[in-house]
Motif scaffolding. Structure first.
Motif, PDB file in Angstrom:
ATOM      1  N   ILE A  76      23.056 -31.939  -5.191  1.00  0.00           N
ATOM      2  CA  ILE A  76      23.692 -31.491  -3.662  1.00  0.00           C
ATOM      3  C   ILE A  76      22.236 -30.687  -3.188  1.00  0.00           C
ATOM      4  CG2 ILE A  76      24.603 -29.578  -4.439  1.00  0.00           C
ATOM      5  CD1 ILE A  76      25.111 -31.748  -1.219  1.00  0.00           C
ATOM      6  N   GLU A  77      21.661 -29.989  -4.126  1.00  0.00           N
ATOM      7  CA  GLU A  77      20.662 -29.219  -3.662  1.00  0.00           C
ATOM      8  C   GLU A  77      19.363 -30.181  -3.387  1.00  0.00           C
ATOM      9  OE1 GLU A  77      22.801 -27.152  -7.191  1.00  0.00           O
ATOM     10  OE2 GLU A  77      22.025 -29.047  -6.876  1.00  0.00           O
ATOM     11  N   LEU A  78      19.186 -31.231  -4.101  1.00  0.00           N
ATOM     12  CA  LEU A  78      18.106 -32.110  -3.805  1.00  0.00           C
ATOM     13  C   LEU A  78      18.344 -32.831  -2.638  1.00  0.00           C
ATOM     14  CD1 LEU A  78      15.461 -33.108  -5.195  1.00  0.00           C
ATOM     15  CD2 LEU A  78      16.843 -34.642  -6.446  1.00  0.00           C
ATOM     16  N   GLY A  79      19.606 -33.270  -2.277  1.00  0.00           N
ATOM     17  CA  GLY A  79      19.883 -33.882  -1.186  1.00  0.00           C
ATOM     18  C   GLY A  79      19.812 -33.033   0.063  1.00  0.00           C
ATOM     19  N   LEU A  80      20.248 -31.821   0.123  1.00  0.00           N
ATOM     20  CA  LEU A  80      20.098 -31.050   1.315  1.00  0.00           C
ATOM     21  C   LEU A  80      18.737 -30.691   1.720  1.00  0.00           C
ATOM     22  CD1 LEU A  80      23.144 -28.543   0.257  1.00  0.00           C
ATOM     23  CD2 LEU A  80      22.796 -29.861   2.589  1.00  0.00           C
ATOM     24  N   ALA A  81      18.007 -30.338   0.509  1.00  0.00           N
ATOM     25  CA  ALA A  81      16.342 -30.015   0.822  1.00  0.00           C
ATOM     26  C   ALA A  81      15.706 -30.924   1.373  1.00  0.00           C
ATOM     27  CB  ALA A  81      16.007 -29.698  -0.480  1.00  0.00           C
ATOM     28  N   GLU A  82      15.826 -32.343   0.952  1.00  0.00           N
ATOM     29  CA  GLU A  82      14.883 -33.251   1.783  1.00  0.00           C
ATOM     30  C   GLU A  82      15.626 -33.666   3.020  1.00  0.00           C
ATOM     31  OE1 GLU A  82      11.637 -34.821   2.166  1.00  0.00           O
ATOM     32  OE2 GLU A  82      11.995 -33.818   0.160  1.00  0.00           O
ATOM     33  N   PHE A  83      17.065 -33.671   3.147  1.00  0.00           N
ATOM     34  CA  PHE A  83      17.708 -33.966   4.391  1.00  0.00           C
ATOM     35  C   PHE A  83      17.348 -32.885   5.405  1.00  0.00           C
ATOM     36  CE2 PHE A  83      21.812 -34.847   6.859  1.00  0.00           C
ATOM     37  CZ  PHE A  83      21.641 -36.050   7.297  1.00  0.00           C
ATOM     38  N   GLY A  84      17.474 -31.627   4.915  1.00  0.00           N
ATOM     39  CA  GLY A  84      16.923 -30.832   6.059  1.00  0.00           C
ATOM     40  C   GLY A  84      15.581 -31.122   6.421  1.00  0.00           C
ATOM     41  N   ARG A  85      14.563 -31.288   5.507  1.00  0.00           N
ATOM     42  CA  ARG A  85      13.295 -31.645   6.044  1.00  0.00           C
ATOM     43  C   ARG A  85      13.256 -32.603   7.144  1.00  0.00           C
ATOM     44  NH1 ARG A  85      10.436 -31.698   0.176  1.00  0.00           N
ATOM     45  NH2 ARG A  85       9.781 -29.523   0.019  1.00  0.00           N
ATOM     46  N   ALA A  86      13.988 -33.536   6.555  1.00  0.00           N
ATOM     47  CA  ALA A  86      13.983 -34.882   7.418  1.00  0.00           C
ATOM     48  C   ALA A  86      14.425 -34.632   8.870  1.00  0.00           C
ATOM     49  CB  ALA A  86      14.668 -36.058   6.763  1.00  0.00           C
ATOM     50  N   LEU A  87      15.408 -33.896   8.935  1.00  0.00           N
ATOM     51  CA  LEU A  87      15.951 -33.557  10.466  1.00  0.00           C
ATOM     52  C   LEU A  87      15.448 -32.364  11.078  1.00  0.00           C
ATOM     53  CD1 LEU A  87      19.821 -34.596   9.483  1.00  0.00           C
ATOM     54  CD2 LEU A  87      18.033 -35.715  10.763  1.00  0.00           C
ATOM     55  N   GLY A  88      14.837 -31.521  10.310  1.00  0.00           N
ATOM     56  CA  GLY A  88      14.075 -30.122  10.549  1.00  0.00           C
ATOM     57  C   GLY A  88      15.375 -29.315  10.763  1.00  0.00           C
ATOM     58  N   GLU A  89      16.291 -29.526   9.906  1.00  0.00           N
ATOM     59  CA  GLU A  89      17.450 -28.678  10.105  1.00  0.00           C
ATOM     60  C   GLU A  89      17.423 -27.658   8.942  1.00  0.00           C
ATOM     61  OE1 GLU A  89      19.820 -26.419  10.940  1.00  0.00           O
ATOM     62  OE2 GLU A  89      20.451 -28.209  12.123  1.00  0.00           O
ATOM     63  N   SER A  90      17.086 -26.028   9.217  1.00  0.00           N
ATOM     64  CA  SER A  90      16.842 -25.278   8.167  1.00  0.00           C
ATOM     65  C   SER A  90      18.115 -24.870   7.697  1.00  0.00           C
ATOM     66  CB  SER A  90      16.236 -24.152   9.054  1.00  0.00           C
ATOM     67  OG  SER A  90      17.148 -23.520  10.038  1.00  0.00           O
ATOM     68  N   ARG A  91      19.365 -24.972   8.257  1.00  0.00           N
ATOM     69  CA  ARG A  91      20.493 -24.515   7.368  1.00  0.00           C
ATOM     70  C   ARG A  91      20.965 -25.427   6.260  1.00  0.00           C
ATOM     71  NH1 ARG A  91      25.318 -26.179   9.543  1.00  0.00           N
ATOM     72  NH2 ARG A  91      24.237 -27.754  10.768  1.00  0.00           N
ATOM     73  N   TYR A  92      20.276 -26.525   6.214  1.00  0.00           N
ATOM     74  CA  TYR A  92      20.471 -27.457   5.021  1.00  0.00           C
ATOM     75  C   TYR A  92      19.528 -26.864   3.814  1.00  0.00           C
ATOM     76  CZ  TYR A  92      22.825 -30.598   8.230  1.00  0.00           C
ATOM     77  OH  TYR A  92      23.571 -31.016   9.308  1.00  0.00           O
ATOM     78  N   LEU A  93      18.512 -26.505   4.170  1.00  0.00           N
ATOM     79  CA  LEU A  93      17.618 -25.876   3.198  1.00  0.00           C
ATOM     80  C   LEU A  93      18.016 -24.554   2.740  1.00  0.00           C
ATOM     81  CD1 LEU A  93      14.399 -27.068   5.116  1.00  0.00           C
ATOM     82  CD2 LEU A  93      14.730 -27.394   2.772  1.00  0.00           C
ATOM     83  N   ASP A  94      18.563 -23.714   3.634  1.00  0.00           N
ATOM     84  CA  ASP A  94      19.070 -22.683   3.443  1.00  0.00           C
ATOM     85  C   ASP A  94      20.177 -22.774   2.366  1.00  0.00           C
ATOM     86  OD1 ASP A  94      17.394 -21.062   4.993  1.00  0.00           O
ATOM     87  OD2 ASP A  94      18.679 -20.880   6.453  1.00  0.00           O
ATOM     88  N   GLN A  95      21.069 -23.789   2.508  1.00  0.00           N
ATOM     89  CA  GLN A  95      22.210 -24.037   1.750  1.00  0.00           C
ATOM     90  C   GLN A  95      21.809 -24.593   0.317  1.00  0.00           C
ATOM     91  OE1 GLN A  95      25.612 -23.315   2.288  1.00  0.00           O
ATOM     92  NE2 GLN A  95      25.679 -23.613   0.015  1.00  0.00           N
ATOM     93  N   ALA A  96      20.651 -25.423   0.209  1.00  0.00           N
ATOM     94  CA  ALA A  96      20.063 -25.652  -1.115  1.00  0.00           C
ATOM     95  C   ALA A  96      19.460 -24.570  -1.857  1.00  0.00           C
ATOM     96  CB  ALA A  96      18.929 -26.652  -0.689  1.00  0.00           C
ATOM     97  N   ARG A  97      19.020 -23.661  -1.146  1.00  0.00           N
ATOM     98  CA  ARG A  97      18.561 -22.459  -1.795  1.00  0.00           C
ATOM     99  C   ARG A  97      19.704 -21.396  -2.235  1.00  0.00           C
ATOM    100  NH1 ARG A  97      13.433 -18.401   0.063  1.00  0.00           N
ATOM    101  NH2 ARG A  97      13.570 -17.082  -2.047  1.00  0.00           N
ATOM    102  N   LEU A  98      20.696 -21.319  -1.365  1.00  0.00           N
ATOM    103  CA  LEU A  98      21.850 -20.790  -1.941  1.00  0.00           C
ATOM    104  C   LEU A  98      22.462 -21.410  -3.174  1.00  0.00           C
ATOM    105  CD1 LEU A  98      23.888 -18.304  -1.233  1.00  0.00           C
ATOM    106  CD2 LEU A  98      25.188 -19.759   0.194  1.00  0.00           C
ATOM    107  N   PHE A  99      22.824 -22.513  -3.186  1.00  0.00           N
ATOM    108  CA  PHE A  99      23.147 -23.002  -4.453  1.00  0.00           C
ATOM    109  C   PHE A  99      22.205 -22.924  -5.529  1.00  0.00           C
ATOM    110  CE2 PHE A  99      25.584 -26.367  -1.841  1.00  0.00           C
ATOM    111  CZ  PHE A  99      26.929 -25.943  -2.187  1.00  0.00           C
ATOM    112  N   LEU A 100      20.957 -22.847  -5.654  1.00  0.00           N
ATOM    113  CA  LEU A 100      19.988 -22.651  -6.619  1.00  0.00           C
ATOM    114  C   LEU A 100      20.010 -21.058  -7.061  1.00  0.00           C
ATOM    115  CD1 LEU A 100      16.945 -24.315  -5.033  1.00  0.00           C
ATOM    116  CD2 LEU A 100      17.928 -24.750  -7.359  1.00  0.00           C
ATOM    117  N   ASP A 101      20.171 -20.097  -6.089  1.00  0.00           N
ATOM    118  CA  ASP A 101      20.317 -18.615  -6.295  1.00  0.00           C
ATOM    119  C   ASP A 101      21.624 -18.452  -7.016  1.00  0.00           C
ATOM    120  OD1 ASP A 101      18.029 -18.379  -5.215  1.00  0.00           O
ATOM    121  OD2 ASP A 101      18.637 -17.499  -3.417  1.00  0.00           O
ATOM    122  N   ARG A 102      22.777 -19.243  -6.796  1.00  0.00           N
ATOM    123  CA  ARG A 102      23.922 -19.132  -7.473  1.00  0.00           C
ATOM    124  C   ARG A 102      24.163 -19.687  -8.964  1.00  0.00           C
ATOM    125  NH1 ARG A 102      28.002 -21.242  -2.527  1.00  0.00           N
ATOM    126  NH2 ARG A 102      27.941 -19.402  -1.396  1.00  0.00           N
TER     127      ARG A 102
END
Length: 649
Positions: A204-230
């Motif tokens: 999910i981290e990988l999907g959120l990060a690139e999907f966030g890039r593709a859409l310019g949606e920072s929330r998805y990247l923030d969630q990817a980082r949150l999963f990594l930090d957990r």
């Protein structure tokens, strides 16, 4: 505005790039910028397009994995749902592969398949964005009731990667809308104020990060980082294999090497690189670089394969690399390439491109049968006995067995191979501010816009990997000087660059032509692809005293098909003092048949046997084959590492 009208503005202007980092040493090129015109990888891509993609859909339809979506949509879910909990992910990987293939070839049938499958998936999505066919509906367990093994977030991650492929090769459509709703659901459920959980299988981290890039949606990247930090704070339940299996034993930043389930680890590391680059987190990037270095130097097979334990499909300890028990899952090879590609883009270090080449030729290309309709799941370096002939009408229950299977009970590898082959040419080259770097060698054309706005076009002519001559022909050159960098593989001592008759050594790493290029000129790189012996680090106990043969980027192996009558692979010892030779395109080593006459011992241990000189044994010329071709003719016994006689070793 219709979806078709809106799509034009959303399509990646470079023609589709799987990874688009905002910064880094190099910029990836897209599908419209690189075109294969023939040779090794072009053939694999063609087979993937014409055979493998349809093969995967046919099996998923036959087994009911696609019908799972229909049952959710129709409200007819049942307790005997076909497929493992993660079978949805195979559908998403297939859609991703089809989307990339449509971006590569423009074949309408692949676009039609994306639309057809998307329609079935979309009908199964709940109103709040949740999408899964195994949980959350009638006769099923509740949503997210088994984060260790349920794979719900894992499946969503693959959905998001499929949507990235569609967005960058076609535009914003129904698949992207489905993925956006699913991503919003994940953020709402697992965000800072939501469930503080993680998925047992990173993705999910990988999907959120690139999907966030593709859409310019920072929330998805923030969630990817949150999963990594957990991750790494012992959030998941402990299991007999230990929390390291889930990479939940140590925080990502604190680990020194890769451990646990190999695919889980590598997907997690790829996501960590994405987040590190996106957020300019140099500490996180350095952690993955450190882990890559330690794992590659001590926990990786000669083929580039990763995973030495069958029990957990995982990494072993340092130097634990048994060839006969090597797991080396094909999916781990795919994931390894994903990590190394991201690290190369971030740093420009050629080590990562070297490992991509090794893994691509000797793991990824080894998996599919030549017709694209059967696959290896595990990739051992030693098969003691020939496996049974696989029945192409049946599902294989085993990940290993010595022959390629048409489909597996856990069939993650065919779809992973499919999506990788559809995008392989995008690993060919990168662009910099004033530099074009050619990383992998295949016949084709490259058109790149440099960072300074200038454009360069070149044509690559080569029979690589079977021939080491790589000719770069300049088709279009910008005004003024620029840099053309050609990767020189780490094995290529003695490589030479030829610029119009001016020859100079090209050391491993890379060689640069930095000047104004002239349209029509040819620059030739000569790579020494003659066969060579490779010796293992003596700390790898399982292959101490053995030798392997490589030729260019290809690992070779001995197959029982090529042995003299009455001789087995365990009867042979290679003459390590006599270099391997090539004749008529085939590689041979001098070997001795060492089986001693007499009955088999009743106890295989005892005093040291009397020494025997090479002259006392029968000498044979042992023909070897590229490892990626083994068991192609028929199931066979096989080994990469061969016992060797060399008094200096």
């Amino acid at each position: 505005m219709t979806a078709e009208e809106n799509a034009t503005s959303a399509v990646d202007p470079s023609g589709g790039r799987p990874v688009v980092p905002p910064r880094g040493a190099h910029r990836p090129l897209g599908m419209a910028q690189v075109k294969l015109t023939g040779g090794y990888w072009a053939k694999l891509q063609a087979t993937n397009a014409t055979a493998t993609l349809a093969h995967c859909e046919e099996w998923m339809e036959r087994l009911g994995w696609l019908a799972n979506f229909d049952r959710v949509a129709d409200g007819t879910t049942r307790t005997d749902r076909p497929g493992w909990t993660f079978s949805d992910s195979e559908v998403y990987k297939l859609i991703e592969a089809l989307a990339w293939e449509y971006g590569r070839s423009g074949e309408p049938a692949h676009d039609d398949a994306v639309r057809r499958l998307t329609a079935r998936v979309a009908r199964a999505q709940d109103s709040d964005g949740y999408l899964n066919t195994c949980y959350g509906h009638a006769n099923q367990q509740p949503r997210y009731s088994d984060l260790e093994w349920g794979h719900e977030l894992y499946c969503t991650g693959h959905l998001l990667q499929a949507a990235v492929a569609r967005l960058r090769t076609w535009g914003d459509d129904e698949l992207v809308a489905v993925a956006r709703r699913a991503a919003d659901h994940v953020c709402a459920t697992f965000g800072p104020d939501g469930v503080p959980g993680i998925c047992g299988h990173p993705e999910i981290e990988l999907g959120l990060a690139e999907f966030g890039r593709a859409l310019g949606e920072s929330r998805y990247l923030d969630q990817a980082r949150l999963f990594l930090d957990r991750r790494g704070h012992r959030t998941l339940r402990d299991i007999p294999l230990g929390r390291a299996y889930f990479q939940d034993d140590l925080p990502v930043r604190e680990a020194d090497t890769w451990r646990g389930h190999a695919v889980r680890q590598l997907y997690l590391s790829a996501a960590a690189v994405d987040v590190a680059v996106e957020r300019d987190d140099r500490g996180l990037l350095a952690a993955i670089e450190r882990q890559w270095t330690n794992a590659v130097s001590r926990r990786t097979y000669l083929t580039g394969g990763m995973g030495s334990r069958h029990q957990d499909e995982g990494f072993g300890e340092d130097w634990e690399l048994p060839p006969d028990r090597a797991y080396c899952e094909t999916c781990a090879g795919v994931a390894s390439v994903m990590v190394s590609w991201r690290l190369h883009l971030a740093t420009g270090d050629m080590r990562y491109a070297d490992l991509i080449e090794r893994t691509a030729f000797n793991v990824i290309a080894t998996s599919p049968r030549s017709d694209g309709r059967a696959f290896f799941y595990a990739n051992p370096l030693h098969q003691r006995t020939a496996g049974d002939v696989s029945d192409d009408r049946e599902v294989s229950q085993r990940a290993e067995g010595g022959s390629r299977a048409a489909w597996f009970d856990v069939s993650c590898c065919p779809t992973n191979v499919a999506r990788t082959l559809a995008t392989w040419h995008t690993y060919l080259a990168t662009a910099g501010e004033r530099e074009l770097t050619v990383l992998q060698y295949a016949g084709g054309q490259i058109s790149a816009e440099l960072g300074d706005g200038r454009t360069v076009e070149v044509e690559i002519d080569t029979a690589y990997p079977y021939d080491g001559l790589v000719t770069v022909r300049v088709l279009r050159a910008p005004e003024g000087p620029m840099a053309l960098r050609l990767r020189v593989p780490d094995w290529a001592d003695g490589a030479v660059l030829d610029e119009g008759g001016n020859r100079r050594p090209a050391a491993p790493g890379g060689v640069v032509v930095d000047r104004e290029l002239v349209p029509g000129e040819e620059i030739r790189l000569h790579l020494p692809t003659h066969p060579r012996f490779t010796w293992p680090d003596p700390r790898i106990d399982a292959v101490r005293g053995c030798v392997a043969v490589e030729r260019g980027p290809l690992v070779y192996c001995a197959e029982s098909h090529n042995l003299p009558d009455g001789t087995g692979l365990d009867d042979l010892t290679v003459d390590g003092a006599t270099a391997p030779v090539e004749r008529d395109g085939h590689v041979f080593v001098r070997a001795f048949t060492d089986r001693r006459p007499g009955p088999e011992p009743v106890w295989p241990y005892g005093p040291a046997p009397a020494p025997r000189t090479p002259e006392a044994a029968r000498t044979v010329q042992l023909g070897l084959v590229p490892y990626h071709q083994w068991a192609e003719r028929a199931p066979s016994a096989m080994r990469v590492w061969l016992p060797a006689r060399d008094q200096d070793r």
